[in-house]
Write a protein that holds these residues in place. Sequence first.
Motif, PDB file in Angstrom:
ATOM      1  N   GLU A 203      55.340 -10.341  36.092  1.00 31.72           N
ATOM      2  CA  GLU A 203      56.155 -11.086  37.053  1.00 31.72           C
ATOM      3  C   GLU A 203      55.841 -10.655  38.486  1.00 31.72           C
ATOM      4  O   GLU A 203      55.725 -11.493  39.389  1.00 31.72           O
ATOM      5  CB  GLU A 203      57.633 -10.882  36.746  1.00 31.72           C
ATOM      6  N   ALA A 232      56.647 -14.086  30.002  1.00 32.75           N
ATOM      7  CA  ALA A 232      56.979 -13.767  31.395  1.00 32.75           C
ATOM      8  C   ALA A 232      56.167 -14.625  32.353  1.00 32.75           C
ATOM      9  O   ALA A 232      56.694 -15.129  33.357  1.00 32.75           O
ATOM     10  CB  ALA A 232      56.725 -12.284  31.666  1.00 32.75           C
ATOM     11  N   CYS A 236      57.304 -17.654  35.080  1.00 31.06           N
ATOM     12  CA  CYS A 236      56.909 -17.626  36.495  1.00 31.06           C
ATOM     13  C   CYS A 236      56.186 -18.898  36.920  1.00 31.06           C
ATOM     14  O   CYS A 236      55.800 -19.021  38.095  1.00 31.06           O
ATOM     15  CB  CYS A 236      56.007 -16.425  36.764  1.00 31.06           C
TER      16      CYS A 236
END
Length: 309
Positions: A203, A232, A236
């Motif tokens: 991230e 993750a 994003c």
Amino acid sequence: MVAEGLPDTVASRAAGLPAGITIWEVGPRDGLQNEKSVVDVDVKLEFISRLADAGLTTIEATSFVHPEWVPQLADASDLLAGMTRRDGVRYPVLVPNERGLDRALEAGVGHIAIFASATESFARKNLNRTLDSQFEMFEPVVTRARAEGLEVRGYLSMCFGDQWEGPVPRSQVVAAGRRLLDMGCSQLSLGDTIGVATPGLVEALIADFGSPDQLAVHFHDTYGQALSNTLAALQCGVSTVDSSAGGLGGCPYAESATGNLATEDLVWMLDGLGVSHGVDLTKLVETSAWMADQLGRPSPSRVVQALRG
């Protein structure tokens, strides 16, 4: 046969995820480049054909590296000459330098990829270049390829950790990645070459790039984090994920780089999240089980093991 009674996917997409993603299948190239024995070209051709049958639309076919570096891919020209290219399927080829580009152009390739390093140590080990001088090698490749109408992808390795240098500063990764994008790469694949990334690191690095639009991710499962890291990245905004059918592969210049994220494991997760991908899991599992038979060992993919067991 694949086991019956697969669980239903969720009715709607999980919050914060893209509606659909592109799976960048690397099995025929990254998956086979580290095999101890050379796989026959006819087996590779059938592997690629089966992957297309399963619905994969981006299949990285081979690499024009020098055969002394990667003897498993010394048959690149023969493979491309024997391959039936299907409408709607891309077959990118990795090229290390201008000579590799010459060979790719001769073979009628429409998409190429270059392979750069985010660290000094790996640039020297893998490319025999410094961190800075590698870009001098890549710039004419990208410029010529774009002038010829080819799409160019940039791989960036050791983005989260280097086996010789340890943790890699995010600013160093971003600087190297932006150099590849600025020279003309249309996409940048962030590689966790030795599999040390965790979701928080993923991230943070994606946030440092400012936008996920040109980013892809390439995770290895050394510490069992490939799927969580992929999730993750999707959260994003990343919408291209590299994976290898059956979890095949590793990097010949990074000893601790175990297998790639298995495409089947990725597809299983995406189905559960309601994210579209276009792949027929049953056909893909059968393909990886067949390839495992050709290699003489079980597939490391958990989903292949579960559905074939």
